[in-house]
Design a protein around this motif. Structure first.
Motif, short mmCIF file in Angstrom:
data_model
loop_
_atom_site.label_atom_id
_atom_site.label_comp_id
_atom_site.label_asym_id
_atom_site.label_seq_id
_atom_site.Cartn_x
_atom_site.Cartn_y
_atom_site.Cartn_z
N ALA A 99 15.82 -11.76 -10.89
CA ALA A 99 15.36 -10.50 -11.49
C ALA A 99 15.18 -9.42 -10.43
CB ALA A 99 14.05 -10.72 -12.24
N GLN A 100 14.65 -9.80 -9.28
CA GLN A 100 14.44 -8.83 -8.20
C GLN A 100 15.76 -8.33 -7.62
OE1 GLN A 100 11.19 -7.98 -8.91
NE2 GLN A 100 11.01 -7.66 -6.72
N VAL A 101 16.70 -9.25 -7.42
CA VAL A 101 18.01 -8.85 -6.90
C VAL A 101 18.72 -7.95 -7.90
CG1 VAL A 101 20.30 -9.68 -6.20
CG2 VAL A 101 18.25 -10.90 -5.44
N ARG A 102 18.60 -8.28 -9.17
CA ARG A 102 19.24 -7.48 -10.22
C ARG A 102 18.61 -6.08 -10.29
NH1 ARG A 102 19.19 -11.16 -13.73
NH2 ARG A 102 17.16 -10.67 -14.66
N ALA A 103 17.30 -6.01 -10.10
CA ALA A 103 16.59 -4.73 -10.21
C ALA A 103 16.79 -3.85 -8.97
CB ALA A 103 15.10 -4.97 -10.43
N SER A 104 16.92 -4.47 -7.80
CA SER A 104 16.98 -3.69 -6.55
C SER A 104 18.07 -4.23 -5.62
CB SER A 104 15.62 -3.74 -5.84
OG SER A 104 14.58 -3.35 -6.70
N PRO A 105 19.34 -4.19 -6.03
CA PRO A 105 20.40 -4.76 -5.19
C PRO A 105 20.53 -4.06 -3.84
CG PRO A 105 21.32 -3.48 -7.01
CD PRO A 105 19.86 -3.63 -7.28
N ASP A 106 20.31 -2.74 -3.79
CA ASP A 106 20.43 -2.02 -2.53
C ASP A 106 19.41 -2.50 -1.51
OD1 ASP A 106 22.55 -0.57 -3.50
OD2 ASP A 106 21.37 1.23 -3.94
N GLN A 107 18.21 -2.82 -1.97
CA GLN A 107 17.20 -3.34 -1.05
C GLN A 107 17.65 -4.66 -0.43
OE1 GLN A 107 13.39 -3.68 -2.97
NE2 GLN A 107 13.00 -1.47 -2.90
N PHE A 108 18.21 -5.53 -1.24
CA PHE A 108 18.61 -6.85 -0.72
C PHE A 108 19.87 -6.75 0.13
CE2 PHE A 108 15.67 -7.99 -4.05
CZ PHE A 108 14.99 -9.06 -3.48
N ARG A 109 20.74 -5.80 -0.16
CA ARG A 109 21.89 -5.58 0.72
C ARG A 109 21.41 -5.09 2.09
NH1 ARG A 109 24.22 -3.56 -4.18
NH2 ARG A 109 25.84 -5.00 -4.91
N PHE A 110 20.43 -4.21 2.06
CA PHE A 110 19.83 -3.73 3.31
C PHE A 110 19.27 -4.89 4.12
CE2 PHE A 110 15.51 -2.80 4.98
CZ PHE A 110 15.86 -2.10 6.12
N LEU A 111 18.51 -5.77 3.48
CA LEU A 111 17.88 -6.89 4.18
C LEU A 111 18.91 -7.86 4.75
CD1 LEU A 111 14.98 -7.58 1.66
CD2 LEU A 111 14.74 -6.63 3.96
N THR A 112 19.91 -8.21 3.95
CA THR A 112 20.90 -9.19 4.42
C THR A 112 21.76 -8.60 5.53
OG1 THR A 112 22.38 -8.53 2.60
CG2 THR A 112 20.98 -10.45 2.25
N ALA A 159 9.87 -26.25 3.69
CA ALA A 159 9.73 -24.86 3.24
C ALA A 159 10.83 -24.00 3.84
CB ALA A 159 8.36 -24.33 3.63
N ASP A 160 11.15 -24.23 5.10
CA ASP A 160 12.19 -23.45 5.76
C ASP A 160 13.55 -23.70 5.10
OD1 ASP A 160 12.98 -21.68 7.97
OD2 ASP A 160 14.12 -23.41 8.66
N LEU A 161 13.82 -24.95 4.72
CA LEU A 161 15.06 -25.27 4.02
C LEU A 161 15.13 -24.53 2.68
CD1 LEU A 161 15.36 -29.13 4.63
CD2 LEU A 161 16.95 -27.38 5.44
N MET A 162 14.00 -24.47 1.99
CA MET A 162 13.97 -23.77 0.70
C MET A 162 14.20 -22.28 0.86
SD MET A 162 10.90 -25.72 -1.34
CE MET A 162 11.24 -27.23 -2.25
N VAL A 163 13.58 -21.68 1.86
CA VAL A 163 13.76 -20.25 2.10
C VAL A 163 15.22 -19.97 2.47
CG1 VAL A 163 13.15 -18.33 3.63
CG2 VAL A 163 11.35 -19.82 2.71
N THR A 164 15.81 -20.83 3.28
CA THR A 164 17.22 -20.66 3.64
C THR A 164 18.11 -20.75 2.40
OG1 THR A 164 16.83 -21.58 5.85
CG2 THR A 164 19.11 -21.58 5.04
N ALA A 165 17.79 -21.69 1.52
CA ALA A 165 18.56 -21.83 0.28
C ALA A 165 18.42 -20.58 -0.58
CB ALA A 165 18.10 -23.06 -0.49
N MET A 166 17.23 -20.00 -0.63
CA MET A 166 17.02 -18.78 -1.41
C MET A 166 17.78 -17.60 -0.83
SD MET A 166 13.11 -18.91 -2.90
CE MET A 166 12.26 -19.40 -1.41
N LEU A 167 17.87 -17.54 0.50
CA LEU A 167 18.67 -16.48 1.13
C LEU A 167 20.14 -16.62 0.73
CD1 LEU A 167 17.20 -16.36 4.75
CD2 LEU A 167 17.09 -14.55 3.03
N GLY A 168 20.62 -17.85 0.68
CA GLY A 168 21.98 -18.09 0.22
C GLY A 168 22.16 -17.65 -1.23
N THR A 169 21.14 -17.86 -2.04
CA THR A 169 21.20 -17.44 -3.44
C THR A 169 21.27 -15.92 -3.55
OG1 THR A 169 19.96 -19.39 -4.16
CG2 THR A 169 19.97 -17.49 -5.65
#
Length: 209
Positions: A99-112, A159-169
């Motif tokens: 939902a957050q990525v869908r609502a604010s894609p430009d923010q997540f493009r900036f972060l990545t 936890a680090d593995l989960m965060v890394t997986a979420m970044l991939g998502t």
């Protein structure tokens, strides 16, 4: 008092406008390639007025990282509060992230993009935020696995593995075609299965004596 409040409100509105126009200006380029004058012009202020809000473009970039990451961290923290099963957490985590990525894609493009970009202060700010995500999740994992023989290092590694997986998502969702719901759904399904696989691996993991 009213005049002071009004002045503070105008200042906050200008600060927010600086963040918004910066995000709009870097949709297809790096923050390092953006000038202070360009941002000020887009925000409708003179360059000298910029310094009433930020000491530099680096400082603005760091604030933009917080603007992007803090709401997601708060939402995920609230979602995990009171949850007693991994299934609850995983499903809602993926839903919130999507939902957050869908609502604010430009923010997540900036972060990545800026995670490995040319502005060192922004890279550090993103790294700090990701470590906060990991720290929050480590605390919740400790609560959920009370009674199991896992060390703090084990929990932090998980936890680090989960965060890394979420970044991939996040990357997968940014690349997905929104006009194809089946493609988005498939990527979300993969995200859930990845997190469940990590949880299942926790059950078989044994720390070295």
């Amino acid at each position: 008092m009213t005049e002071t409040r009004s002045r503070a409100q105008r200042k906050e509105q200008t600060r927010q406008r600086l963040l918004d126009v910066t995000l709009g200006l870097i949709t297809d380029r790096s923050l390092a390639g953006l000038s202070l004058r360009e941002v000020a012009r887009a925000a409708g202020i003179v360059p000298t007025a910029f310094y009433r809000h930020y000491a530099s473009m680096d400082a603005l970039g760091v604030d933009l990282v917080d603007e992007c990451m803090r709401p997601l961290r708060q939402l995920l923290r609230q979602a995990r509060r009171g949850r007693v099963t991994h299934g609850d957490i995983i499903g809602e985590t993926v839903d919130i992230l999507a939902a957050q990525v869908r609502a604010s894609p430009d923010q997540f493009r900036f972060l990545t993009r800026e995670r490995y970009g040319g502005v060192a202060a922004v890279r550090r700010a993103i790294d700090v935020e990701l470590r906060l995500f990991t720290s929050d999740l480590t605390v919740d994992l400790a609560r959920l696995t009370a009674g199991f023989d896992w060390t703090a290092e084990d929990l932090e590694m998980t936890a680090d593995l989960m965060v890394t997986a979420m970044l991939g998502t996040v990357l997968a969702l940014l690349e997905a075609d929104d006009r194809r719901p089946d493609e988005v759904a498939a990527r979300l399904d993969v995200a859930q299965r990845q997190l469940r696989l990590i949880v299942l691996g926790m059950g078989a993991w044994r720390s070295k004596p």
